[in-house]
Write a protein that holds these residues in place. Structure first.
Motif, PDB file in Angstrom:
ATOM      1  N   GLY A  50       0.800  -1.216   0.000  1.00 15.97           N
ATOM      2  CA  GLY A  50       0.000   0.000   0.000  1.00 15.97           C
ATOM      3  C   GLY A  50       0.830   1.261   0.000  1.00 15.97           C
ATOM      4  O   GLY A  50       2.058   1.221   0.126  1.00 15.97           O
ATOM      5  N   PRO A  51       0.137   2.388  -0.113  1.00 13.43           N
ATOM      6  CA  PRO A  51       0.843   3.671  -0.123  1.00 13.43           C
ATOM      7  C   PRO A  51       1.522   3.981   1.214  1.00 13.43           C
ATOM      8  O   PRO A  51       2.489   4.729   1.263  1.00 13.43           O
ATOM      9  N   THR A  52       1.041   3.362   2.293  1.00 13.38           N
ATOM     10  CA  THR A  52       1.662   3.572   3.609  1.00 13.38           C
ATOM     11  C   THR A  52       2.838   2.631   3.832  1.00 13.38           C
ATOM     12  O   THR A  52       3.486   2.691   4.878  1.00 13.38           O
ATOM     13  N   GLU A  53       3.095   1.749   2.884  1.00 17.62           N
ATOM     14  CA  GLU A  53       4.188   0.779   2.941  1.00 17.62           C
ATOM     15  C   GLU A  53       4.161  -0.047   4.218  1.00 17.62           C
ATOM     16  O   GLU A  53       5.169  -0.210   4.906  1.00 17.62           O
ATOM     17  N   GLU A  54       2.989  -0.605   4.516  1.00 16.99           N
ATOM     18  CA  GLU A  54       2.862  -1.468   5.694  1.00 16.99           C
ATOM     19  C   GLU A  54       3.690  -2.731   5.483  1.00 16.99           C
ATOM     20  O   GLU A  54       3.520  -3.436   4.489  1.00 16.99           O
ATOM     21  N   PRO A  55       4.598  -3.035   6.410  1.00 16.89           N
ATOM     22  CA  PRO A  55       5.478  -4.197   6.220  1.00 16.89           C
ATOM     23  C   PRO A  55       4.811  -5.506   6.660  1.00 16.89           C
ATOM     24  O   PRO A  55       4.151  -5.571   7.689  1.00 16.89           O
ATOM     25  N   PHE A  56       5.020  -6.535   5.867  1.00 17.74           N
ATOM     26  CA  PHE A  56       4.613  -7.896   6.202  1.00 17.74           C
ATOM     27  C   PHE A  56       5.868  -8.749   6.121  1.00 17.74           C
ATOM     28  O   PHE A  56       6.569  -8.732   5.110  1.00 17.74           O
ATOM     29  N   LEU A  57       6.157  -9.495   7.172  1.00 13.61           N
ATOM     30  CA  LEU A  57       7.285 -10.421   7.173  1.00 13.61           C
ATOM     31  C   LEU A  57       6.742 -11.809   6.851  1.00 13.61           C
ATOM     32  O   LEU A  57       5.915 -12.340   7.595  1.00 13.61           O
ATOM     33  N   VAL A  58       7.189 -12.362   5.735  1.00 13.06           N
ATOM     34  CA  VAL A  58       6.693 -13.658   5.271  1.00 13.06           C
ATOM     35  C   VAL A  58       7.880 -14.524   4.851  1.00 13.06           C
ATOM     36  O   VAL A  58       8.991 -14.029   4.684  1.00 13.06           O
ATOM     37  N   HIS A  59       7.617 -15.797   4.666  1.00 12.56           N
ATOM     38  CA  HIS A  59       8.658 -16.725   4.236  1.00 12.56           C
ATOM     39  C   HIS A  59       8.831 -16.642   2.716  1.00 12.56           C
ATOM     40  O   HIS A  59       7.894 -16.888   1.963  1.00 12.56           O
ATOM     41  N   ARG A  60      10.025 -16.294   2.326  1.00 12.58           N
ATOM     42  CA  ARG A  60      10.348 -16.105   0.910  1.00 12.58           C
ATOM     43  C   ARG A  60      10.039 -17.358   0.085  1.00 12.58           C
ATOM     44  O   ARG A  60       9.407 -17.274  -0.965  1.00 12.58           O
ATOM     45  N   GLU A  61      10.494 -18.505   0.552  1.00  9.09           N
ATOM     46  CA  GLU A  61      10.309 -19.742  -0.211  1.00  9.09           C
ATOM     47  C   GLU A  61       8.837 -20.082  -0.377  1.00  9.09           C
ATOM     48  O   GLU A  61       8.411 -20.570  -1.421  1.00  9.09           O
ATOM     49  N   ARG A  62       8.047 -19.836   0.656  1.00 10.32           N
ATOM     50  CA  ARG A  62       6.615 -20.143   0.599  1.00 10.32           C
ATOM     51  C   ARG A  62       5.926 -19.295  -0.459  1.00 10.32           C
ATOM     52  O   ARG A  62       5.097 -19.769  -1.229  1.00 10.32           O
ATOM     53  N   PHE A  63       6.271 -17.999  -0.507  1.00 13.00           N
ATOM     54  CA  PHE A  63       5.638 -17.114  -1.482  1.00 13.00           C
ATOM     55  C   PHE A  63       6.143 -17.380  -2.898  1.00 13.00           C
ATOM     56  O   PHE A  63       5.380 -17.262  -3.852  1.00 13.00           O
ATOM     57  N   CYS A  64       7.396 -17.753  -3.031  1.00 15.21           N
ATOM     58  CA  CYS A  64       7.913 -18.098  -4.353  1.00 15.21           C
ATOM     59  C   CYS A  64       7.262 -19.375  -4.883  1.00 15.21           C
ATOM     60  O   CYS A  64       7.010 -19.497  -6.076  1.00 15.21           O
ATOM     61  N   ALA A  65       6.988 -20.312  -3.993  1.00 11.89           N
ATOM     62  CA  ALA A  65       6.321 -21.548  -4.409  1.00 11.89           C
ATOM     63  C   ALA A  65       4.874 -21.287  -4.811  1.00 11.89           C
ATOM     64  O   ALA A  65       4.348 -21.945  -5.707  1.00 11.89           O
ATOM     65  N   ALA A  66       4.233 -20.304  -4.183  1.00 14.78           N
ATOM     66  CA  ALA A  66       2.824 -20.016  -4.455  1.00 14.78           C
ATOM     67  C   ALA A  66       2.622 -19.078  -5.631  1.00 14.78           C
ATOM     68  O   ALA A  66       1.555 -19.081  -6.246  1.00 14.78           O
ATOM     69  N   SER A  67       3.628 -18.261  -5.948  1.00 12.76           N
ATOM     70  CA  SER A  67       3.424 -17.174  -6.898  1.00 12.76           C
ATOM     71  C   SER A  67       4.584 -17.035  -7.880  1.00 12.76           C
ATOM     72  O   SER A  67       5.699 -16.707  -7.475  1.00 12.76           O
ATOM     73  N   PRO A  68       4.319 -17.221  -9.169  1.00  8.29           N
ATOM     74  CA  PRO A  68       5.365 -16.966 -10.164  1.00  8.29           C
ATOM     75  C   PRO A  68       5.861 -15.517 -10.133  1.00  8.29           C
ATOM     76  O   PRO A  68       7.014 -15.250 -10.450  1.00  8.29           O
ATOM     77  N   PHE A  69       5.013 -14.588  -9.725  1.00  9.45           N
ATOM     78  CA  PHE A  69       5.421 -13.189  -9.586  1.00  9.45           C
ATOM     79  C   PHE A  69       6.568 -13.066  -8.585  1.00  9.45           C
ATOM     80  O   PHE A  69       7.610 -12.478  -8.878  1.00  9.45           O
ATOM     81  N   PHE A  70       6.378 -13.632  -7.387  1.00 15.89           N
ATOM     82  CA  PHE A  70       7.426 -13.571  -6.367  1.00 15.89           C
ATOM     83  C   PHE A  70       8.646 -14.388  -6.801  1.00 15.89           C
ATOM     84  O   PHE A  70       9.786 -13.977  -6.563  1.00 15.89           O
ATOM     85  N   ALA A  71       8.414 -15.537  -7.411  1.00 17.13           N
ATOM     86  CA  ALA A  71       9.533 -16.374  -7.847  1.00 17.13           C
ATOM     87  C   ALA A  71      10.422 -15.626  -8.838  1.00 17.13           C
ATOM     88  O   ALA A  71      11.647 -15.694  -8.752  1.00 17.13           O
ATOM     89  N   ALA A  72       9.817 -14.882  -9.761  1.00 13.83           N
ATOM     90  CA  ALA A  72      10.608 -14.128 -10.739  1.00 13.83           C
ATOM     91  C   ALA A  72      11.273 -12.918 -10.092  1.00 13.83           C
ATOM     92  O   ALA A  72      12.456 -12.650 -10.312  1.00 13.83           O
ATOM     93  N   ALA A  73      10.523 -12.176  -9.285  1.00 18.62           N
ATOM     94  CA  ALA A  73      11.066 -10.962  -8.672  1.00 18.62           C
ATOM     95  C   ALA A  73      12.245 -11.266  -7.759  1.00 18.62           C
ATOM     96  O   ALA A  73      13.169 -10.456  -7.654  1.00 18.62           O
ATOM     97  N   LEU A  74      12.233 -12.435  -7.124  1.00 25.47           N
ATOM     98  CA  LEU A  74      13.269 -12.767  -6.146  1.00 25.47           C
ATOM     99  C   LEU A  74      14.339 -13.713  -6.686  1.00 25.47           C
ATOM    100  O   LEU A  74      15.201 -14.161  -5.940  1.00 25.47           O
TER     101      LEU A  74
END
Length: 166
Positions: A50-74
């Motif tokens: 969001g515009p307020t840049e609210e931080p979320f701490l998540v597991h990188r591998e989990r999001f890369c496995a779920a999302s090609p967007f995250f897999a490519a970006a990372l």
């Protein structure tokens, strides 16, 4: 996307896009490994939303496995800033919608009183579907449509302007 290959005997096989080697980047995991859970919860990354840049701490591998967007970006092979900083910025997303998506990535459920109540928030589900589409989380998109159909059947309703609460 990998194609179908044929061996010398004419047998076809589709390569597994998620098979990795020892030198793979941290967004990969091997489905054949004895304990895939261990490889899915190694690296914490920050997603600012969001515009307020609210931080979320998540597991990188989990999001890369779920999302090609995250897999490519990372993926360091692509030399994106996100890979080096171990963070992704989603200024277009609403924090509440991303929170529901985080729930989906970790639990594969959309159980939440605001998404499944007497007066369903169809537009919240629609916004969630749009976010899942933007981030290429196909399984979440399917679950959101299924949830909308169940809520519509149960409440004998379809989205109306009154359902626009956020």
């Amino acid at each position: 996307m990998p194609g179908i290959s044929h061996d010398d005997n004419g047998n076809s096989s589709t390569p597994n896009a998620l098979t990795v080697t020892e030198n793979s980047y941290p967004c990969s995991y091997n489905r054949g490994s004895p304990s895939p859970t261990r490889s899915l919860f190694k690296t914490i990354m920050t997603v600012t939303v969001g515009p307020t840049e609210e931080p979320f701490l998540v597991h990188r591998e989990r999001f890369c496995a779920a999302s090609p967007f995250f897999a490519a970006a990372l993926n360091p092979s692509y030399h994106f800033h996100e890979s080096a900083s171990n963070s992704v910025s989603l200024p277009f997303a609403r924090p509440v919608d991303f929170e529901y998506l985080v729930q989906w990535v970790y639990t594969h459920t959309l159980d939440h009183e605001e998404l499944d109540c007497a007066h369903p928030a169809y537009f919240r589900l629609i916004r969630l579907w749009l976010l899942a589409d933007e981030l290429q989380v196909e399984s979440a998109k399917n679950a959101i449509v299924d949830t909308m159909a169940k809520v519509a059947d149960r409440s004998n309703s379809v989205p109306t302007p009154d359902d626009t609460r956020t």
